[in-house]
Design a protein around this motif. Structure first.
Motif, PDB file in Angstrom:
ATOM      1  N   VAL A 214      63.726  40.689 -16.953  1.00 18.21           N
ATOM      2  CA  VAL A 214      63.901  41.879 -17.787  1.00 18.21           C
ATOM      3  C   VAL A 214      62.729  42.838 -17.591  1.00 18.21           C
ATOM      4  CG1 VAL A 214      63.920  42.719 -20.180  1.00 18.21           C
ATOM      5  CG2 VAL A 214      65.326  40.747 -19.531  1.00 18.21           C
ATOM      6  N   VAL A 215      63.048  44.114 -17.399  1.00 20.26           N
ATOM      7  CA  VAL A 215      62.028  45.159 -17.386  1.00 20.26           C
ATOM      8  C   VAL A 215      62.398  46.171 -18.464  1.00 20.26           C
ATOM      9  CG1 VAL A 215      60.909  46.989 -16.053  1.00 20.26           C
ATOM     10  CG2 VAL A 215      61.616  44.873 -14.908  1.00 20.26           C
ATOM     11  N   VAL A 216      61.490  46.382 -19.417  1.00 24.91           N
ATOM     12  CA  VAL A 216      61.735  47.376 -20.464  1.00 24.91           C
ATOM     13  C   VAL A 216      60.725  48.505 -20.284  1.00 24.91           C
ATOM     14  CG1 VAL A 216      61.902  47.819 -22.942  1.00 24.91           C
ATOM     15  CG2 VAL A 216      62.468  45.550 -22.059  1.00 24.91           C
ATOM     16  N   TRP A 217      61.235  49.705 -20.178  1.00 25.10           N
ATOM     17  CA  TRP A 217      60.346  50.858 -20.129  1.00 25.10           C
ATOM     18  C   TRP A 217      60.214  51.402 -21.547  1.00 25.10           C
ATOM     19  CZ3 TRP A 217      62.160  56.418 -19.142  1.00 25.10           C
ATOM     20  CH2 TRP A 217      61.054  57.289 -19.221  1.00 25.10           C
ATOM     21  N   VAL A 218      59.010  51.294 -22.116  1.00 18.99           N
ATOM     22  CA  VAL A 218      58.760  51.795 -23.466  1.00 18.99           C
ATOM     23  C   VAL A 218      57.989  53.101 -23.350  1.00 18.99           C
ATOM     24  CG1 VAL A 218      57.454  51.383 -25.585  1.00 18.99           C
ATOM     25  CG2 VAL A 218      58.805  49.534 -24.590  1.00 18.99           C
ATOM     26  N   HIS A 219      58.554  54.160 -23.882  1.00 26.04           N
ATOM     27  CA  HIS A 219      57.928  55.475 -23.740  1.00 26.04           C
ATOM     28  C   HIS A 219      57.710  56.145 -25.093  1.00 26.04           C
ATOM     29  CE1 HIS A 219      56.785  59.240 -21.951  1.00 26.04           C
ATOM     30  NE2 HIS A 219      57.641  59.854 -22.751  1.00 26.04           N
TER      31      HIS A 219
ATOM     32  N   ILE B 122      67.852  42.068 -11.812  1.00 23.10           N
ATOM     33  CA  ILE B 122      66.762  42.613 -12.627  1.00 23.10           C
ATOM     34  C   ILE B 122      67.397  43.547 -13.657  1.00 23.10           C
ATOM     35  CG2 ILE B 122      64.689  44.069 -12.613  1.00 23.10           C
ATOM     36  CD1 ILE B 122      64.224  43.027  -9.721  1.00 23.10           C
ATOM     37  N   LEU B 123      67.127  43.283 -14.934  1.00 25.08           N
ATOM     38  CA  LEU B 123      67.786  44.014 -16.011  1.00 25.08           C
ATOM     39  C   LEU B 123      66.810  45.020 -16.607  1.00 25.08           C
ATOM     40  CD1 LEU B 123      69.481  40.893 -17.675  1.00 25.08           C
ATOM     41  CD2 LEU B 123      70.432  42.408 -15.924  1.00 25.08           C
ATOM     42  N   LEU B 124      67.102  46.303 -16.398  1.00 21.34           N
ATOM     43  CA  LEU B 124      66.196  47.371 -16.822  1.00 21.34           C
ATOM     44  C   LEU B 124      66.764  48.125 -18.020  1.00 21.34           C
ATOM     45  CD1 LEU B 124      63.797  49.367 -16.381  1.00 21.34           C
ATOM     46  CD2 LEU B 124      65.249  50.551 -14.709  1.00 21.34           C
TER      47      LEU B 124
ATOM     48  N   VAL C  42      64.813  41.867 -28.714  1.00 22.43           N
ATOM     49  CA  VAL C  42      66.225  41.498 -28.620  1.00 22.43           C
ATOM     50  C   VAL C  42      66.748  41.752 -27.197  1.00 22.43           C
ATOM     51  CG1 VAL C  42      67.598  43.536 -29.289  1.00 22.43           C
ATOM     52  CG2 VAL C  42      68.170  41.303 -30.196  1.00 22.43           C
ATOM     53  N   LEU C  43      66.245  42.772 -26.529  1.00 23.88           N
ATOM     54  CA  LEU C  43      66.634  42.998 -25.129  1.00 23.88           C
ATOM     55  C   LEU C  43      66.182  41.822 -24.267  1.00 23.88           C
ATOM     56  CD1 LEU C  43      65.729  46.800 -24.774  1.00 23.88           C
ATOM     57  CD2 LEU C  43      68.034  45.806 -24.850  1.00 23.88           C
ATOM     58  N   ILE C  44      64.972  41.337 -24.535  1.00 21.02           N
ATOM     59  CA  ILE C  44      64.430  40.204 -23.783  1.00 21.02           C
ATOM     60  C   ILE C  44      65.212  38.928 -24.082  1.00 21.02           C
ATOM     61  CG2 ILE C  44      62.420  38.658 -23.720  1.00 21.02           C
ATOM     62  CD1 ILE C  44      60.647  41.172 -23.773  1.00 21.02           C
ATOM     63  N   ARG C  45      65.533  38.708 -25.352  1.00 15.74           N
ATOM     64  CA  ARG C  45      66.233  37.480 -25.734  1.00 15.74           C
ATOM     65  C   ARG C  45      67.676  37.447 -25.254  1.00 15.74           C
ATOM     66  NH1 ARG C  45      62.762  34.977 -29.478  1.00 15.74           N
ATOM     67  NH2 ARG C  45      61.879  36.579 -30.805  1.00 15.74           N
ATOM     68  N   GLU C  46      68.369  38.585 -25.376  1.00 21.20           N
ATOM     69  CA  GLU C  46      69.809  38.545 -25.091  1.00 21.20           C
ATOM     70  C   GLU C  46      70.137  38.787 -23.621  1.00 21.20           C
ATOM     71  OE1 GLU C  46      71.940  40.788 -28.073  1.00 21.20           O
ATOM     72  OE2 GLU C  46      71.276  39.427 -29.649  1.00 21.20           O
ATOM     73  N   ARG C  47      69.258  39.450 -22.895  1.00 22.30           N
ATOM     74  CA  ARG C  47      69.462  39.661 -21.452  1.00 22.30           C
ATOM     75  C   ARG C  47      70.885  40.113 -21.148  1.00 22.30           C
ATOM     76  NH1 ARG C  47      64.977  37.469 -18.612  1.00 22.30           N
ATOM     77  NH2 ARG C  47      63.611  36.844 -20.282  1.00 22.30           N
ATOM     78  N   SER C  48      71.300  41.144 -21.843  1.00 22.12           N
ATOM     79  CA  SER C  48      72.680  41.579 -21.740  1.00 22.12           C
ATOM     80  C   SER C  48      72.875  42.541 -20.570  1.00 22.12           C
ATOM     81  CB  SER C  48      73.059  42.268 -23.050  1.00 22.12           C
ATOM     82  OG  SER C  48      74.375  42.704 -22.986  1.00 22.12           O
TER      83      SER C  48
END
Lengths: 439, 439
Positions: B356-361, B394-396, B423-429
């Motif tokens: 998982v890659v989350v872009w936090v802005h 890879i889930l972005l 939740v994005l990290i946990r659910e990997r949807s």
């Protein structure tokens, strides 16, 4: 996960429809009517050591509700069960009473348990013969004993247990052994293995005539109370009653480990996600979009009913649905979303399960995500509405898509709209409410 | 779900680190070294009738990977295991070979099974003594037999089984009985119940010296091959070997029903979600935001490491992390997100688990969701990047928040940012990749 064939471990209807509500099951309740009084004892005093959780497993929650409430609901919806006694440890009495009130359970008494499983069950059985103040009440003919941590027991199996218990004095659920059973030597070596076909695992529920279970407990020894766990054994030893054994379905499984809570949650979520109701507000354009959604979600195993509104005959959807999709094209319809949420609140629809509302909106033309003057106001408005709805166990999300003249692009958008909507319905994630997702 | 205490049913390290990679476990591998050749036979010919699935359960997938690949991985990461033979039904040979190639499994041979469990295991054992062309090869001293559908077996338990098998000729895992075992009469009534403390459930893995398991199969009868299931029984009956029995952990459980697949998925997801790595790009403002995120996500049970980039010593995060959070303030950094995704691709990081890659802005000021000229370009750019990354497992996702001078409002935003990211990290949807969510 793969497409299912038979769903052997899932209930056909895992207690989703409390008695008094419309039931969608094709099952004929007349076949299961019982003409003698039946009550239930649910021992719920366990400490949950094996789950690896601090909270005893019957009080662990998923989808905002403790496990024991799901089990109670499985009995509550059976019309011929006259009362349910839940036996809990002294320190859990207040918690249990709160659960009964919060989820509006009926026909329940909370009774304090003893120091062992048998003592707790005996307390529960005795309570069935007494009024709230210790005065005698009408005793049940049959007592069903079940575990608080087996939430998926179904009415037809309870019927089999109750009638067999009345006929034979005692009856119990059995399942095939999942592993070979072996006897060990004192030094920890294999002595011999049992012939698997000759033995069965004894499961719950079990049923007894009130007389048999009372007599068994009155006659049994301190050692039985202290170390025993099997009620069928007491009925045999102290009343000479050979219990009738009935092969139960895999749905009788027991929540034992933390992983089992995830399994139980997945079963409930899947059952809640099988169908949804799309509301078009009477708009022809919205109906076209809803039809596309219906087709695409059907391929994703979500059955979609399309209705113009919830008036008249369609009001029944308000009482049976767990998922609502408000569809709009060009014209904004936040007020209609608000009305749907209000109607669900008024119907107390989300008392037992979180209800999902997805607002699907098609923008009129290619262009900016949020057209016109509403560009910034709308995301804030839906977030506010969602935050308020979440307090009532209603989960509101938005999905937005853009019209495209290019067929490929449009098809991809429709598919993504269906996928996003399906995943919102399946995952019921409280953290994502109020988001306006892009299809 | 409640906060955990002990996690009795979860592996400490469920095979997340294939051998050759850095391992985070504090476990001392020296303690477990084995100085004799050990090989493994994995019978995987089952039809999965009990799961209620069309696909045999060992081939059911979660997180984009079939169950059997998780089980293979559990053995592959044990350095002292020299080879693994997977025995499959003829019709699954091609599928199994594809799985081995796709997930780059090593030290594996795929062998065709027989018509029963014992015949399949015997085929696997025989294959260990032959080269690919039927020529003899170095025979193992000990053969471990395990089920393809028990993916969470750990190295220390395999070590116990292997060494006990070498010493005693045979060894097997046992677990306490979860239900009372009862004998039934021919008419379906209770005959007697077994004293639970005297018996155990026989589980997997089991270990045998190569000589014992070969001799047992060479001597046993057609009836044993046809109807038997317990290898320990054959070793006792035909070699006089009383297996040493070793109490195994709850992690040895067997995926039997569809609900067990959900349980297995939840265990893997939870293990992947315990920690994440926030990358600030060296910006001081981003570091402040990352620190706030670290504190809030810590309270949500996600341990966050904050680093400026993945250069030098920090390159190790690329090899051990499953979750990356690219943090930016005011200045857009889609190019940095793109670089992180490329680095993960180059490291083949998402071969076994979706990363998982989350872009936090953080936007620079109160105001419109998407400021300036990038308003419409950015959501499209992140969606395109995410769609391409998804093909590489890879889930972005994007999460955007707005600066607020009001302390209450700011705290709520930070909390929501942490909740959404968790939740994005946990659910990997996969269905939600490319979304730009609002905190």
């Amino acid at each position: 996960m793969q497409k299912e064939n038979g769903d052997a471990d899932r209930p056909a209807d895992p207690g989703l429809f409390p008695s008094g509500e419309a039931r969608m099951s094709s099952h004929d309740p007349g076949k299961c009517s019982v003409d003698f009084p039946v009550s239930v004892v649910l021992p719920a005093g366990g400490t949950g050591e094996r789950t690896g959780l601090q909270t005893p497993k019957q009080f662990c929650t998923f989808l905002n509700r403790p496990l024991i409430s799901y089990t109670i609901q499985a009995f509550e919806r059976v019309s011929w069960i006259q009362s349910i006694v839940v036996v809990v440890a002294k320190e859990s009495t207040e918690l249990m009473t709160d659960i009964v009130q919060r989820f509006q359970h009926k026909r329940i008494r909370v009774v304090q348990g003893g120091s062992t499983r048998h003592r707790s069950i005996f307390n529960g059985v005795r309570a069935l013969g007494e009024g709230g103040d210790g005065a005698p009440r009408v005793k049940p003919k049959v007592v069903i004993i079940h575990d608080a941590v087996r939430p998926f027991v179904e009415e037809d199996f309870l019927y089999k247990i109750a009638t067999a218990a009345k006929e034979h004095g005692a009856a119990g659920a059995i399942r095939p052994l999942v592993s070979t059973v072996i006897a060990t030597t004192a030094e920890g070596y294999l002595d011999h293995s049992l012939e698997r076909a000759r033995y069965r695992a004894s499961e719950m529920p079990q049923g007894f005539t009130y007389d048999v279970i009372c007599r068994a407990y009155e006659r049994c020894s301190e050692s039985d109370f202290e170390f025993g766990t099997e009620c069928l054994h007491l009925a045999l030893q102290y009343c000479g009653t050979n219990a009738k054994l009935i092969e139960g379905p895999p749905t009788l499984w027991k929540v034992t480990y933390k992983r089992d809570l995830a399994a139980a949650e997945s079963i409930i979520k899947e059952t809640l996600s099988r169908s949804a109701c799309a509301i078009t507000g009477g708009s022809a354009q919205a109906a076209v979009l809803a039809d596309a959604l219906q087709k695409t979600m059907g391929a994703l195993d979500v059955e979609l009913d399309v209705i113009p509104d919830m008036m008249g005959d369609n009001a029944r959807y308000l009482l049976k649905g767990w998922n609502f999709i408000q569809v709009s094209v060009s014209r904004r319809c936040l007020s209609e979303v608000r009305a749907t949420v209000s109607a669900l609140e008024a119907a107390n629809r989300a008392l037992l399960y979180p209800v999902v509302v997805v607002w699907v909106h098609l923008n009129g033309s290619d262009g900016p995500s949020l057209g016109g003057g509403t560009a910034t106001a709308e995301p804030a408005a839906i977030m506010d509405l969602a935050s308020a709805a979440k307090l009532r166990n209603i989960l509101l999300y938005g999905v937005q898509l853009h019209r495209s003249e290019e067929a490929d692009h449009w098809e991809r958008s429709v598919l993504r709209m269906a996928e996003i909507t399906s995943v919102l319905i399946r995952e019921r994630s409280p953290a994502l409410v109020g988001q306006l997702l892009q299809a």
